[in-house]
Write an enzyme that holds these catalytic residues in place. Sequence first.
Site, short mmCIF file in Angstrom:
data_model
loop_
_atom_site.label_atom_id
_atom_site.label_comp_id
_atom_site.label_asym_id
_atom_site.label_seq_id
_atom_site.Cartn_x
_atom_site.Cartn_y
_atom_site.Cartn_z
N CYS A 89 -10.03 -5.32 0.69
CA CYS A 89 -11.13 -4.36 0.83
C CYS A 89 -12.07 -4.49 -0.38
CB CYS A 89 -10.59 -2.95 0.95
SG CYS A 89 -9.96 -2.25 -0.60
N GLU A 101 -2.96 -4.74 -3.07
CA GLU A 101 -3.51 -5.68 -4.05
C GLU A 101 -3.61 -5.04 -5.42
OE1 GLU A 101 -4.60 -4.94 -1.01
OE2 GLU A 101 -5.88 -6.52 -0.18
N CYS A 135 -4.05 0.64 -2.62
CA CYS A 135 -3.88 -0.60 -1.84
C CYS A 135 -2.83 -1.51 -2.47
CB CYS A 135 -5.20 -1.35 -1.77
SG CYS A 135 -6.54 -0.46 -0.97
N CYS A 175 -10.55 -3.48 -3.79
CA CYS A 175 -9.60 -4.49 -4.28
C CYS A 175 -10.33 -5.74 -4.75
CB CYS A 175 -8.57 -4.83 -3.20
SG CYS A 175 -7.38 -3.50 -2.95
N ASN A 182 0.83 -1.20 0.00
CA ASN A 182 0.00 0.00 0.00
C ASN A 182 0.87 1.25 0.00
OD1 ASN A 182 0.49 -0.95 2.76
ND2 ASN A 182 -0.94 0.61 3.48
N GLU A 227 0.29 5.22 0.70
CA GLU A 227 -0.63 6.26 1.18
C GLU A 227 -0.22 7.63 0.66
OE1 GLU A 227 -2.16 4.17 5.29
OE2 GLU A 227 -0.86 5.92 5.45
#
Length: 160
Positions: free
Chosen positions: A112, A75, A73, A115, A62, A64
């Site tokens: 999530c 993934e 993210c 994803c 990830n 940010e």
Amino acid sequence: MKDIKIESTLTIYEDYNELPKNVALLMDQAIEIRLKAYAPYSKFLVGAAILLDNGEVITGNNQENASYPSGLCAERTAIYYAGANYPEAKIVMMALTAGSQKQPTTSPIPPCGACRQSISEYEVKQDLPIEIYFMGVSGKVVKSNSLANLLPLGFDRSFL
């Protein structure tokens, strides 16, 4: 009117040491890349490792951003890299690991919703299930035989 029942079947490994060797090797790469995640705001690091049918392993973590919606993210970082650089390859398996730097993370952390939708796009495109293994920093590991198992009634190109 009628009701329908939707069920998912997951395999639970009590810990990392129960994983098949090939899965453990992929999870090792997810763990390694998780530790390099850029998460100064949430302190929640995620790593993903993807095995392609050509033998390549793609990793992502990830990333940010102070403008929260601008981050990405792990993934999706990995899956988009795979799609951009190996457009003909199929995704065979994904290993995911996530953990907080603020507290112990011993429960398995699934992808999530965003994803799941992104992984679903590739699963539908390749017409082949993607095995997904996910864990926290330690503890149980969950296996799903496909993304469709984690996202029943998914939205795909057939609706467009």
